[in-house]
Structure formats: C-alpha cells, structure tokens
Motif scaffolding. Structure first.
Motif, PDB file in Angstrom:
ATOM      1  N   PRO A  84      -8.206  -7.570  14.282  1.00 60.05           N
ATOM      2  CA  PRO A  84      -8.506  -7.059  12.940  1.00 60.05           C
ATOM      3  C   PRO A  84      -9.328  -5.774  12.991  1.00 60.05           C
ATOM      4  O   PRO A  84     -10.149  -5.588  13.883  1.00 60.05           O
ATOM      5  CB  PRO A  84      -9.293  -8.209  12.307  1.00 60.05           C
ATOM      6  CG  PRO A  84      -8.931  -9.415  13.080  1.00 60.05           C
ATOM      7  CD  PRO A  84      -8.621  -8.965  14.470  1.00 60.05           C
ATOM      8  N   LEU A  85      -9.082  -4.929  12.002  1.00 62.07           N
ATOM      9  CA  LEU A  85      -9.790  -3.647  11.950  1.00 62.07           C
ATOM     10  C   LEU A  85     -11.097  -3.825  11.208  1.00 62.07           C
ATOM     11  O   LEU A  85     -11.123  -4.463  10.150  1.00 62.07           O
ATOM     12  CB  LEU A  85      -8.952  -2.639  11.167  1.00 62.07           C
ATOM     13  CG  LEU A  85      -7.603  -2.269  11.763  1.00 62.07           C
ATOM     14  CD1 LEU A  85      -6.695  -1.748  10.668  1.00 62.07           C
ATOM     15  CD2 LEU A  85      -7.801  -1.237  12.843  1.00 62.07           C
ATOM     16  N   ASP A  86     -12.158  -3.233  11.717  1.00 61.80           N
ATOM     17  CA  ASP A  86     -13.401  -3.237  10.954  1.00 61.80           C
ATOM     18  C   ASP A  86     -13.718  -1.799  10.545  1.00 61.80           C
ATOM     19  O   ASP A  86     -12.990  -0.866  10.885  1.00 61.80           O
ATOM     20  CB  ASP A  86     -14.548  -3.872  11.753  1.00 61.80           C
ATOM     21  CG  ASP A  86     -14.800  -3.137  13.055  1.00 61.80           C
ATOM     22  OD1 ASP A  86     -14.263  -2.017  13.225  1.00 61.80           O
ATOM     23  OD2 ASP A  86     -15.522  -3.679  13.902  1.00 61.80           O
ATOM     24  N   ARG A  87     -14.807  -1.659   9.818  1.00 58.75           N
ATOM     25  CA  ARG A  87     -15.150  -0.343   9.271  1.00 58.75           C
ATOM     26  C   ARG A  87     -15.296   0.707  10.374  1.00 58.75           C
ATOM     27  O   ARG A  87     -14.791   1.819  10.263  1.00 58.75           O
ATOM     28  CB  ARG A  87     -16.450  -0.485   8.476  1.00 58.75           C
ATOM     29  CG  ARG A  87     -17.001   0.782   7.956  1.00 58.75           C
ATOM     30  CD  ARG A  87     -18.092   0.476   6.984  1.00 58.75           C
ATOM     31  NE  ARG A  87     -18.955   1.600   6.738  1.00 58.75           N
ATOM     32  CZ  ARG A  87     -19.769   1.682   5.710  1.00 58.75           C
ATOM     33  NH1 ARG A  87     -19.834   0.711   4.831  1.00 58.75           N
ATOM     34  NH2 ARG A  87     -20.536   2.737   5.534  1.00 58.75           N
TER      35      ARG A  87
ATOM     36  N   SER B 287      -1.234   1.909   1.415  1.00 58.50           N
ATOM     37  CA  SER B 287      -0.774   0.516   1.429  1.00 58.50           C
ATOM     38  C   SER B 287      -1.683  -0.241   2.383  1.00 58.50           C
ATOM     39  O   SER B 287      -1.742   0.078   3.577  1.00 58.50           O
ATOM     40  CB  SER B 287       0.678   0.458   1.918  1.00 58.50           C
ATOM     41  OG  SER B 287       0.951  -0.773   2.547  1.00 58.50           O
ATOM     42  N   LEU B 288      -2.377  -1.229   1.870  1.00 55.65           N
ATOM     43  CA  LEU B 288      -3.334  -1.988   2.691  1.00 55.65           C
ATOM     44  C   LEU B 288      -2.628  -2.812   3.766  1.00 55.65           C
ATOM     45  O   LEU B 288      -3.026  -2.833   4.930  1.00 55.65           O
ATOM     46  CB  LEU B 288      -4.173  -2.893   1.783  1.00 55.65           C
ATOM     47  CG  LEU B 288      -5.173  -3.828   2.459  1.00 55.65           C
ATOM     48  CD1 LEU B 288      -6.214  -3.049   3.262  1.00 55.65           C
ATOM     49  CD2 LEU B 288      -5.869  -4.714   1.423  1.00 55.65           C
ATOM     50  N   ARG B 289      -1.547  -3.473   3.378  1.00 62.96           N
ATOM     51  CA  ARG B 289      -0.936  -4.398   4.348  1.00 62.96           C
ATOM     52  C   ARG B 289      -0.279  -3.669   5.514  1.00 62.96           C
ATOM     53  O   ARG B 289      -0.113  -4.229   6.590  1.00 62.96           O
ATOM     54  CB  ARG B 289       0.049  -5.323   3.642  1.00 62.96           C
ATOM     55  CG  ARG B 289       1.285  -4.652   3.123  1.00 62.96           C
ATOM     56  CD  ARG B 289       2.163  -5.633   2.413  1.00 62.96           C
ATOM     57  NE  ARG B 289       2.408  -6.797   3.241  1.00 62.96           N
ATOM     58  CZ  ARG B 289       3.300  -7.728   2.956  1.00 62.96           C
ATOM     59  NH1 ARG B 289       4.000  -7.634   1.843  1.00 62.96           N
ATOM     60  NH2 ARG B 289       3.500  -8.741   3.745  1.00 62.96           N
ATOM     61  N   SER B 290       0.087  -2.400   5.296  1.00 64.06           N
ATOM     62  CA  SER B 290       0.666  -1.621   6.405  1.00 64.06           C
ATOM     63  C   SER B 290      -0.304  -1.534   7.575  1.00 64.06           C
ATOM     64  O   SER B 290       0.109  -1.415   8.727  1.00 64.06           O
ATOM     65  CB  SER B 290       0.980  -0.192   5.954  1.00 64.06           C
ATOM     66  OG  SER B 290       1.881  -0.205   4.905  1.00 64.06           O
ATOM     67  N   MET B 291      -1.597  -1.591   7.264  1.00 62.88           N
ATOM     68  CA  MET B 291      -2.607  -1.344   8.298  1.00 62.88           C
ATOM     69  C   MET B 291      -2.765  -2.520   9.260  1.00 62.88           C
ATOM     70  O   MET B 291      -3.351  -2.374  10.322  1.00 62.88           O
ATOM     71  CB  MET B 291      -3.962  -1.065   7.622  1.00 62.88           C
ATOM     72  CG  MET B 291      -3.899   0.113   6.672  1.00 62.88           C
ATOM     73  SD  MET B 291      -5.419   0.328   5.738  1.00 62.88           S
ATOM     74  CE  MET B 291      -6.444   1.062   6.987  1.00 62.88           C
ATOM     75  N   GLY B 292      -2.242  -3.693   8.881  1.00 61.59           N
ATOM     76  CA  GLY B 292      -2.560  -4.902   9.632  1.00 61.59           C
ATOM     77  C   GLY B 292      -3.822  -5.496   9.038  1.00 61.59           C
ATOM     78  O   GLY B 292      -4.320  -5.025   8.002  1.00 61.59           O
ATOM     79  N   HIS B 293      -4.377  -6.505   9.690  1.00 61.06           N
ATOM     80  CA  HIS B 293      -5.510  -7.216   9.099  1.00 61.06           C
ATOM     81  C   HIS B 293      -6.780  -6.360   9.115  1.00 61.06           C
ATOM     82  O   HIS B 293      -7.206  -5.896  10.177  1.00 61.06           O
ATOM     83  CB  HIS B 293      -5.745  -8.519   9.872  1.00 61.06           C
ATOM     84  CG  HIS B 293      -6.762  -9.405   9.222  1.00 61.06           C
ATOM     85  ND1 HIS B 293      -7.242 -10.531   9.816  1.00 61.06           N
ATOM     86  CD2 HIS B 293      -7.389  -9.318   8.017  1.00 61.06           C
ATOM     87  CE1 HIS B 293      -8.127 -11.111   9.009  1.00 61.06           C
ATOM     88  NE2 HIS B 293      -8.227 -10.385   7.915  1.00 61.06           N
TER      89      HIS B 293
ATOM     90  N   LEU C 173     -12.054   1.847  11.757  1.00 56.89           N
ATOM     91  CA  LEU C 173     -11.360   2.692  10.771  1.00 56.89           C
ATOM     92  C   LEU C 173     -11.953   4.101  10.753  1.00 56.89           C
ATOM     93  O   LEU C 173     -11.219   5.101  10.718  1.00 56.89           O
ATOM     94  CB  LEU C 173     -11.456   2.070   9.372  1.00 56.89           C
ATOM     95  CG  LEU C 173     -10.612   0.818   9.141  1.00 56.89           C
ATOM     96  CD1 LEU C 173     -10.906   0.229   7.771  1.00 56.89           C
ATOM     97  CD2 LEU C 173      -9.134   1.150   9.261  1.00 56.89           C
ATOM     98  N   VAL C 174     -13.272   4.172  10.780  1.00 48.43           N
ATOM     99  CA  VAL C 174     -13.919   5.499  10.773  1.00 48.43           C
ATOM    100  C   VAL C 174     -13.452   6.301  11.997  1.00 48.43           C
ATOM    101  O   VAL C 174     -13.081   7.477  11.884  1.00 48.43           O
ATOM    102  CB  VAL C 174     -15.464   5.364  10.745  1.00 48.43           C
ATOM    103  CG1 VAL C 174     -16.140   6.710  10.957  1.00 48.43           C
ATOM    104  CG2 VAL C 174     -15.919   4.754   9.422  1.00 48.43           C
ATOM    105  N   SER C 175     -13.412   5.644  13.163  1.00 46.61           N
ATOM    106  CA  SER C 175     -12.949   6.351  14.369  1.00 46.61           C
ATOM    107  C   SER C 175     -11.522   6.849  14.180  1.00 46.61           C
ATOM    108  O   SER C 175     -11.194   7.979  14.541  1.00 46.61           O
ATOM    109  CB  SER C 175     -12.944   5.436  15.597  1.00 46.61           C
ATOM    110  OG  SER C 175     -14.181   4.876  15.778  1.00 46.61           O
ATOM    111  N   ALA C 176     -10.681   5.977  13.610  1.00 43.93           N
ATOM    112  CA  ALA C 176      -9.274   6.368  13.438  1.00 43.93           C
ATOM    113  C   ALA C 176      -9.147   7.525  12.444  1.00 43.93           C
ATOM    114  O   ALA C 176      -8.368   8.469  12.659  1.00 43.93           O
ATOM    115  CB  ALA C 176      -8.457   5.175  12.972  1.00 43.93           C
TER     116      ALA C 176
END
Ligand SMILES: CC(C)(COP(=O)(O)OP(=O)(O)OC[C@H]1O[C@@H](n2cnc3c(N)ncnc32)[C@H](O)[C@@H]1OP(=O)(O)O)[C@@H](O)C(=O)NCCC(=O)NCCS
Length: 292
Positions: free
Chosen positions: A13-16, A39-45, A19-22
């Motif tokens: 799962p991705l955390d904040r 789209s939220l679900r595109s990102m994975g969990h 995400l910031v790094s990405a």
C-alpha cells in the motif's frame, strides 16, 4: 482461469511519504500551480484513501503552491430540482477531487456545471476569477493556464483533460456554441439567489472528443513528463505547451480534437482499463484497487 479478484495485489500500500516521493520524481514543482484529474483506484491501495493523496499533493507543492481540483457537477446539473450549493454539492469528478473540495482550506468557484476547488495562495484569485463562463477570459480555467499552471492526469487519460475545452473555446471551434443557463444557487444561509452559468456544449452531430490525439502528440514531442504513482500512470504537462500544441493541431486539422472514424487515439504508454466508472490508466491492470 484466474479472475481479477483472485489475483494477488503485489504492490504494498502507498502511504503519504511514498506518494510525495513519486510526485517529486514526476516533477510536480514546489511552489507550482497544479490542476489534477484523477482516479484513486488506478493507484492501487492507498493508506487513508483520497485524503492521503490530497495531503501528499499539498506537501509536494509546499506552502507556496496551489492545488486545484475539478468539482464539476455537469452529470446531474440539468436534472430536475438540482440546485448548486457551493458549500455542500459534492464533486462528481472522483474521490480525490471530493477530498480536495472538503479540505478545510479549500475555496470553490461558482458555476452550475464547471466549478473548481482550490487550496493555496492562488486559491482566491482562481475561484473568484469566474464570470458566467467557465472558459472565458476571466475564468478559473484561464487563470490556471495564464499563471503558468500545470495539469496532472493521475491514472486517467487525456480524455479527462478539461483544459482542452479552453483551447477549443479560444480557437472558436465550429462545433461548439455558447449557451447561457439561468438557475438558482443555494447560499450558506439557506437562501436562494439567481445563478447564471455559461457553457460551450457541442452541437448536435458532434462525434465525441478525442483529446488523446493531442496528448499523444505532446508526448511524442517530449512535452509530457510520464511516470508511475503507485500503479497509476501519471502525466504532467504545462498549460501553455498544451495551448501551443492545440493550436498547431487545429491549424492542421479542424477536426483534430474530435473522434475520427469512430476510434479514440490509443496512448502508447501504460494500459487503459475501461470500467463502468470511466477509463483508468495503469501500469498493471491486476494492481488496480478492488474488483473490476
Ligand atoms: C470517473 C473516475 C473518477 C472513476 O475513477 P475511480 O478510481 O473508479 O473512482 P474514484 O477516483 O472516485 O475513487 C473511488 C474508488 O477508489 C477505490 N478505493 C477505495 N478506497 C481506496 C483506497 N484506500 N485506495 C485506493 N483505491 C481505493 C474504490 O474502487 C472506490 O470506488 P467505490 O467508491 O465505488 O468503491 C475517473 O475514471 C475519472 O474519470 N476521473 C477524472 C474525472 C475528471 O476530472 N473529469 C474531468 C472532466 S471530463
């Protein structure tokens, strides 16, 4: 045969912080002005869901940056009894846009179909820019472009890039016509006031938009930064680059923003998965959140 629900979700799962790094790797600029279609679900969990994504975008942009999300209501704006209430009417442009709208510092522009919410130092300028039209010289959309704003497509194709409508309006495409709608709006105190909103809907016979054609051109010209944010294919592009390329395409082909021969342009990067909710641009279809 393995069904989608049986497939293992391989990514963690991705955390904040991730995400910031990405977003940084992608090139989201500190202090920038950014409008996001997502789209939220595109990102994975994502731990914490849409709110985590909004927080990560704000952290990446920093205090000097401004985040804008579409809070459009056009899918229901013409329904009987619909009344736009800037404080309460939800965004119909996905969970991340709704989380942006609900952010304690978010301001929202006023428009029957095409309002936006903004957070950051330019928020007031952007949301108060609008006259009747979402696209005219003073509109939020114009402000974003004119102030060197960028657009982020997070797990969605160029088909969702509303800024192309701005180009269409500026280029005076022959297949759209301005229309004024007079309705009412609900104010914070519960009272109603008149609301006049102008739009530029397509004329009958419009074959549908193909904004992927313009996006693919921009990618081919090296004008789009493309990366993965979790499982979502993310595309970052500048408003002025979009305007220039749109003009170039239109001058070559007056139907350049339209579906031709019934087919929308395929994007070369990533996979496009179509679900009942819309189109999702992903690195790996099996890593999308939930079943589809
Ligand atoms: C329509 C659209 C929003 C649908 O995308 P989506 O990812 O399916 O939906 P959302 O972004 O609203 O995210 C909600 C979904 O994320 C998933 N989800 C829920 N929790 C999650 C989590 N913690 N992590 C990741 N995904 C999660 C669920 O599938 C949820 O759907 P559900 O509420 O039906 O269960 C998207 O395809 C789209 O078009 N976005 C752009 C809209 C836009 O800006 N348009 C501009 C004008 S054309």
């Amino acid at each position: 045969m393995t069904t989608q629900s049986e497939r293992p979700h391989r990514s963690k799962p991705l955390d904040r912080a991730s995400l910031v790094s990405a977003f940084r790797r992608l090139g989201v600029p500190r202090g920038g002005l950014l409008m996001v279609h997502s789209s939220l679900r595109s990102m994975g969990h994502v731990f914490g869901g849409a709110l985590t994504v909004v927080d990560a975008l704000l952290e990446t942009l920093g205090r000097a940056g401004t985040l804008v999300v579409p809070t459009f209501t056009y899918p229901i704006a013409r329904e009987r009894g619909f009344v736009f209430d800037p404080l309460r009417t939800p965004s119909l442009m996905g969970a991340i846009s709704e989380a942006g709208r609900r952010h304690p510092q978010a301001l929202r522009s006023i428009h029957l179909q095409h309002s936006v919410a903004a957070i950051g130092p330019l928020a007031e300028t952007i949301v108060n820019a609008g006259g009747e039209s979402a696209w005219d010289a003073d509109s939020p959309m114009r402000q974003i472009r004119d102030r060197d704003g960028q657009y982020l497509l997070l797990g969605v194709p160029y088909q969702n890039l509303t800024a192309v409508h701005l180009c269409e309006v500026e280029l005076e495409v022959p297949y759209r016509k301005p229309v004024r709608t007079e309705t009412r709006m609900r104010r914070a105190d519960g009272s109603f006031v008149p609301l006049v909103s102008a739009g530029c809907p397509p004329l009958p016979g419009h074959p549908g938009s193909d904004f992927n054609r313009l996006g693919q051109r921009m990618e081919d010209a090296g004008l789009v930064r493309i990366g993965e944010v979790g499982n979502a294919i993310a595309r970052l592009l500048g408003g002025w680059d979009l305007t220039r390329k749109a003009r170039e395409l239109f001058e070559e082909d007056v139907n350049g923003f339209l579906v031709q021969e019934g087919v929308v342009t395929r994007l070369t990067f990533g996979h496009i998965i179509e679900t009942v909710r819309g189109e999702h641009c992903v690195a790996d279809p099996s890593r999308m959140y939930g079943e589809w």
